[in-house]
Enzyme design. Structure first.
Site, PDB file in Angstrom:
ATOM      1  N   ARG A  91       0.750  -1.202   0.095  1.00  8.78           N
ATOM      2  CA  ARG A  91      -0.072   0.100  -0.138  1.00  8.78           C
ATOM      3  C   ARG A  91       0.906   1.219   0.016  1.00  8.78           C
ATOM      4  O   ARG A  91       1.975   1.189   0.662  1.00  8.78           O
ATOM      5  CB  ARG A  91      -0.988  -0.166   1.178  1.00  8.78           C
ATOM      6  CG  ARG A  91      -2.056   1.054   1.163  1.00  8.78           C
ATOM      7  CD  ARG A  91      -2.683   1.134   2.773  1.00  8.78           C
ATOM      8  NE  ARG A  91      -2.003   2.285   3.448  1.00  8.78           N
ATOM      9  CZ  ARG A  91      -2.869   2.367   4.537  1.00  8.78           C
ATOM     10  NH1 ARG A  91      -3.932   2.132   4.929  1.00  8.78           N
ATOM     11  NH2 ARG A  91      -1.993   3.235   5.393  1.00  8.78           N
ATOM     12  N   TYR A 131      -3.668  11.134   6.253  1.00  8.70           N
ATOM     13  CA  TYR A 131      -3.751  10.068   6.681  1.00  8.70           C
ATOM     14  C   TYR A 131      -2.566   9.097   6.107  1.00  8.70           C
ATOM     15  O   TYR A 131      -2.203   9.242   4.853  1.00  8.70           O
ATOM     16  CB  TYR A 131      -4.947   9.595   6.494  1.00  8.70           C
ATOM     17  CG  TYR A 131      -5.164   8.132   6.459  1.00  8.70           C
ATOM     18  CD1 TYR A 131      -4.873   7.179   5.330  1.00  8.70           C
ATOM     19  CD2 TYR A 131      -4.999   7.506   7.715  1.00  8.70           C
ATOM     20  CE1 TYR A 131      -4.773   5.885   5.480  1.00  8.70           C
ATOM     21  CE2 TYR A 131      -5.054   6.204   7.771  1.00  8.70           C
ATOM     22  CZ  TYR A 131      -4.795   5.185   6.831  1.00  8.70           C
ATOM     23  OH  TYR A 131      -4.501   4.019   6.990  1.00  8.70           O
ATOM     24  N   ASP A 147      -5.145   3.862  -0.084  1.00 14.86           N
ATOM     25  CA  ASP A 147      -6.250   4.141   0.790  1.00 14.86           C
ATOM     26  C   ASP A 147      -6.746   5.607   0.859  1.00 14.86           C
ATOM     27  O   ASP A 147      -5.781   6.557   1.217  1.00 14.86           O
ATOM     28  CB  ASP A 147      -5.787   3.564   2.249  1.00 14.86           C
ATOM     29  CG  ASP A 147      -7.077   3.643   3.300  1.00 14.86           C
ATOM     30  OD1 ASP A 147      -6.805   3.292   4.131  1.00 14.86           O
ATOM     31  OD2 ASP A 147      -8.165   3.995   2.803  1.00 14.86           O
ATOM     32  N   HIS A 152      -9.371   6.416   2.135  1.00 15.58           N
ATOM     33  CA  HIS A 152      -9.974   6.808   3.611  1.00 15.58           C
ATOM     34  C   HIS A 152     -11.062   7.683   3.816  1.00 15.58           C
ATOM     35  O   HIS A 152     -11.138   8.690   4.560  1.00 15.58           O
ATOM     36  CB  HIS A 152      -8.520   7.390   4.338  1.00 15.58           C
ATOM     37  CG  HIS A 152      -8.651   6.883   5.627  1.00 15.58           C
ATOM     38  ND1 HIS A 152      -9.017   7.448   6.843  1.00 15.58           N
ATOM     39  CD2 HIS A 152      -8.389   5.719   6.259  1.00 15.58           C
ATOM     40  CE1 HIS A 152      -8.916   7.007   8.036  1.00 15.58           C
ATOM     41  NE2 HIS A 152      -8.381   5.875   7.739  1.00 15.58           N
ATOM     42  N   GLU A 171      -8.901   2.373  -1.883  1.00 17.17           N
ATOM     43  CA  GLU A 171      -9.590   1.856  -0.761  1.00 17.17           C
ATOM     44  C   GLU A 171     -10.609   3.004  -0.173  1.00 17.17           C
ATOM     45  O   GLU A 171     -10.231   4.098  -0.079  1.00 17.17           O
ATOM     46  CB  GLU A 171      -8.630   1.178   0.182  1.00 17.17           C
ATOM     47  CG  GLU A 171      -9.394   0.881   1.692  1.00 17.17           C
ATOM     48  CD  GLU A 171      -8.364   0.393   2.535  1.00 17.17           C
ATOM     49  OE1 GLU A 171      -7.355  -0.031   1.924  1.00 17.17           O
ATOM     50  OE2 GLU A 171      -8.325   0.651   3.716  1.00 17.17           O
ATOM     51  N   GLU A 212     -13.800  -1.626   6.000  1.00 16.73           N
ATOM     52  CA  GLU A 212     -13.299  -1.977   7.368  1.00 16.73           C
ATOM     53  C   GLU A 212     -14.077  -1.342   8.504  1.00 16.73           C
ATOM     54  O   GLU A 212     -13.812  -1.761   9.611  1.00 16.73           O
ATOM     55  CB  GLU A 212     -11.789  -1.270   7.355  1.00 16.73           C
ATOM     56  CG  GLU A 212     -11.774   0.183   7.185  1.00 16.73           C
ATOM     57  CD  GLU A 212     -10.200   0.641   7.219  1.00 16.73           C
ATOM     58  OE1 GLU A 212      -9.632   0.401   6.441  1.00 16.73           O
ATOM     59  OE2 GLU A 212      -9.872   1.592   7.987  1.00 16.73           O
ATOM     60  N   ARG A 214     -13.891  -5.583   2.793  1.00 21.61           N
ATOM     61  CA  ARG A 214     -12.753  -5.225   3.965  1.00 21.61           C
ATOM     62  C   ARG A 214     -13.125  -5.484   5.398  1.00 21.61           C
ATOM     63  O   ARG A 214     -12.464  -5.322   6.257  1.00 21.61           O
ATOM     64  CB  ARG A 214     -11.899  -3.998   3.672  1.00 21.61           C
ATOM     65  CG  ARG A 214     -11.182  -3.914   2.662  1.00 21.61           C
ATOM     66  CD  ARG A 214     -10.134  -2.754   2.626  1.00 21.61           C
ATOM     67  NE  ARG A 214      -9.412  -2.110   3.645  1.00 21.61           N
ATOM     68  CZ  ARG A 214      -8.624  -2.410   4.279  1.00 21.61           C
ATOM     69  NH1 ARG A 214      -7.961  -3.810   3.877  1.00 21.61           N
ATOM     70  NH2 ARG A 214      -8.240  -1.829   5.441  1.00 21.61           N
ATOM     71  N   GLU A 228      -4.626  -7.344   4.847  1.00 24.15           N
ATOM     72  CA  GLU A 228      -3.817  -6.309   5.426  1.00 24.15           C
ATOM     73  C   GLU A 228      -2.801  -6.752   6.641  1.00 24.15           C
ATOM     74  O   GLU A 228      -3.391  -7.438   7.330  1.00 24.15           O
ATOM     75  CB  GLU A 228      -4.495  -4.963   5.973  1.00 24.15           C
ATOM     76  CG  GLU A 228      -3.741  -3.799   6.510  1.00 24.15           C
ATOM     77  CD  GLU A 228      -4.435  -2.779   6.605  1.00 24.15           C
ATOM     78  OE1 GLU A 228      -5.765  -2.588   6.531  1.00 24.15           O
ATOM     79  OE2 GLU A 228      -4.115  -1.614   6.765  1.00 24.15           O
ATOM     80  N   TRP A 275     -11.556  11.898   8.120  1.00 20.48           N
ATOM     81  CA  TRP A 275     -10.203  11.959   8.347  1.00 20.48           C
ATOM     82  C   TRP A 275      -9.548  10.746   7.456  1.00 20.48           C
ATOM     83  O   TRP A 275     -10.273   9.599   7.512  1.00 20.48           O
ATOM     84  CB  TRP A 275      -9.948  11.687   9.805  1.00 20.48           C
ATOM     85  CG  TRP A 275      -8.498  11.220   9.887  1.00 20.48           C
ATOM     86  CD1 TRP A 275      -7.263  12.163   9.940  1.00 20.48           C
ATOM     87  CD2 TRP A 275      -8.149   9.927  10.494  1.00 20.48           C
ATOM     88  NE1 TRP A 275      -6.050  11.415  10.114  1.00 20.48           N
ATOM     89  CE2 TRP A 275      -6.747  10.113  10.607  1.00 20.48           C
ATOM     90  CE3 TRP A 275      -8.609   8.713  10.613  1.00 20.48           C
ATOM     91  CZ2 TRP A 275      -6.026   9.112  10.780  1.00 20.48           C
ATOM     92  CZ3 TRP A 275      -7.983   7.710  11.096  1.00 20.48           C
ATOM     93  CH2 TRP A 275      -6.521   7.791  11.185  1.00 20.48           C
TER      94      TRP A 275
HETATM   95  C1  CS2 Z   1      -6.944   2.298   7.724  1.00 16.16           C
HETATM   96  C2  CS2 Z   1      -6.399   2.296   9.190  1.00 16.16           C
HETATM   97  O1  CS2 Z   1      -5.267   0.392   7.784  1.00 16.16           O
HETATM   98  C3  CS2 Z   1      -6.107   0.964   6.974  1.00 16.16           C
HETATM   99  O2  CS2 Z   1      -6.716   0.526   6.093  1.00 16.16           O
HETATM  100  O3  CS2 Z   1      -7.694   2.665   7.179  1.00 16.16           O
HETATM  101  O4  CS2 Z   1      -5.287   2.638   9.676  1.00 16.16           O
HETATM  102  C4  CS2 Z   1      -7.586   3.114   9.904  1.00 16.16           C
HETATM  103  O5  CS2 Z   1      -7.269   4.298   9.765  1.00 16.16           O
HETATM  104  C5  CS2 Z   1      -7.291   2.476  11.387  1.00 16.16           C
HETATM  105  O6  CS2 Z   1      -7.583   1.167  11.753  1.00 16.16           O
HETATM  106  C6  CS2 Z   1      -8.196   3.346  12.322  1.00 16.16           C
HETATM  107  O7  CS2 Z   1      -8.468   3.070  13.557  1.00 16.16           O
HETATM  108 MG    MG Z   2      -8.214   1.519   5.459  1.00 18.55          MG
END
Ligand code: CS2
Ligand code: MG
Length: 402
Positions: free
Chosen positions: A147, A159, A210, A212, A236, A262, A283, A339, A402
């Site tokens: 990634r 991020y 990502d 995000h 992602e 996620e 995810r 991941e 975020w």
């Molecule tokens: C992120 C995470 O790993 C990822 O794909 O989206 O780092 C996410 O920000 C954290 O798990 C939030 O706690």
């Molecule tokens: Mg993520």
């Protein structure tokens, strides 16, 4: 086989984790991850105050019945806190089931469908030069998928970019830190990052990114189209997915594969995304989507629509969750990617486990059950520390994902 004890253990070996440990009358134990980053104590209380009293005396072999007892019995269904609590109980019961059967849990899920679980790591840096060096490091470590997250010129932070290159922990303060975000700067800069990475590493390295949750659907369509020449494995969380219809708009504009899930806590968060093939990877995770029992249902639905798994595996998911994830990952027919953000030595010491990394794959433990435990004495040495995830604001001060 009755449950005679249930302990909720909160520990902070570098970051907070919540773990449920169940004990049966014949001495078997099982563990389940109950960590919800930034909301850990909500789940700990949900378990301690509302679930554990109802678990004592229940038959530990009745996994499905217990799942429905906790899901329908709560009356207030779904949501990340409830489903993380249910996940912890479910995961611990599968751990016990495997130990009682004398088999690793993946054998109870149908046995191996692959020799190893392909994982991806996180290459990140402020500059493109730094990103190229980090991608090279993950390739040298043997990763087959990487990634890529880069800093955005003009933004102090973004991020996924951190000073610590192996252990990314975004929950960095008791009260959310505030970062400034600019979609325009991000969309202008990101395609060039991937152009240089693809140019440096060639066509075969699997690259992911990502987003995000930070773009609107049409912005995500623009980003996906601009990344098509670099053939990403996935883009992602391109847009917040509460409105599952949004993904139709992205699909109309780009063939860049999409991974989402996620933050999903159940099958209803992704039922339309899967059945309309609006995503390519789901995810969802053991710890946040109701445990092994429910996540298996999500993956089975996904398999009918050629959607593959791509479970979240950040450091805020404990080695208990990773251990459980790998048993599903190695067994399901529609596995995609896992991941794998490594945990610190402190965390690994609190959670002794049998999974291991080799040649770009993670391999689940062959011990009966999940192959992980929690060292409760060591866990007690790391008291809980308030920690919240950051928030973004646009340059005009508007609150943004975020
Ligand atoms: C992120 C995470 O790993 C990822 O794909 O989206 O780092 C996410 O920000 C954290 O798990 C939030 O706690
Ligand atoms: Mg993520």
């Amino acid at each position: 086989m009755k449950i005679v004890d249930a302990r909720v253990i909160v520990t902070c070996p570098g970051r907070n984790f919540v773990t449920l440990k169940l004990v049966t009358d014949d001495g078997l134990t099982g563990v389940g991850d109950a960590t919800l980053n930034g909301r850990e104590l909500a789940v700990a209380s949900y378990l301690r105050d509302h679930v554990v009293p109802a678990l004592i005396g229940r038959d530990a072999s009745r996994i499905e019945d217990t799942w429905n007892y906790l899901y329908k019995g709560a009356y207030w269904r779904r949501g990340p806190v409830t489903m993380t609590a249910i996940a912890a109980v479910d995961t611990a019961l599968w751990d016990i089931k495997g130990k009682a059967a004398g088999m690793p849990v993946y054998q109870l899920l149908g046995g191996r469908s692959r020799e190893g679980v392909t994982v991806y790591g996180h290459a990140n840096a402020e500059t493109v030069e730094g990103v190229l060096a980090e991608v090279a490091r993950y390739v040298d470590l043997g990763y087959k998928a990487v990634r890529v997250q880069a800093g955005v010129p003009g933004l102090a932070t973004t991020y996924g970019v951190s000073g610590d290159k192996m252990f990314y922990e975004p929950a960095d303060a008791a009260v959310p830190t505030e970062a400034v975000w600019s979609t325009e700067r991000y969309l202008a800069h990101t395609p060039g990052v991937f152009a240089q990475v693809r140019d440096e590493f060639g066509p075969n390295l699997r690259l992911l990114h990502d987003v995000h949750h930070r773009l609107t659907p049409i912005e995500a369509g623009r980003l996906g189209k601009s990344l098509e020449p670099y053939a990403l494995t996935w883009m992602e969380d391109p847009t917040p997915a509460e409105l599952q219809d949004s993904l139709r708009l992205i699909r109309q504009h780009t063939t860049t594969p999409i991974a989402i899930g996620e933050i999903f806590s159940g099958i209803w968060d992704c039922q339309q995304l899967i059945t309309e093939q609006l995503i390519d990877y789901i995810r969802a995770t053991v710890v946040h989507a109701g445990g092994i029992t429910h996540l298996r249902r999500i993956f089975d639905l996904a398999a009918l629509y050629q959607v593959r798994s791509g479970s979240h595996g950040a450091t805020d998911l404990s080695p208990v969750c990773m251990s459980a994830a790998l048993h599903l990952d190695v067994a399901i027919p529609n596995f995609g990617l896992q991941e794998y953000m490594r945990h610190t030595a402190e965390t690994d010491a609190v959670f002794p486990h049998g999974y291991h990394f080799a040649d770009g794959y993670l391999h689940p433990s062959e011990e009966p059950g999940l192959g992980v435990d929690i060292d409760e004495d060591l866990a007690a040495a790391f008291p809980y520390r308030p920690a919240a995830l950051p928030v973004n604001r646009l340059e005009d001060g508007t609150l943004h994902s975020w």
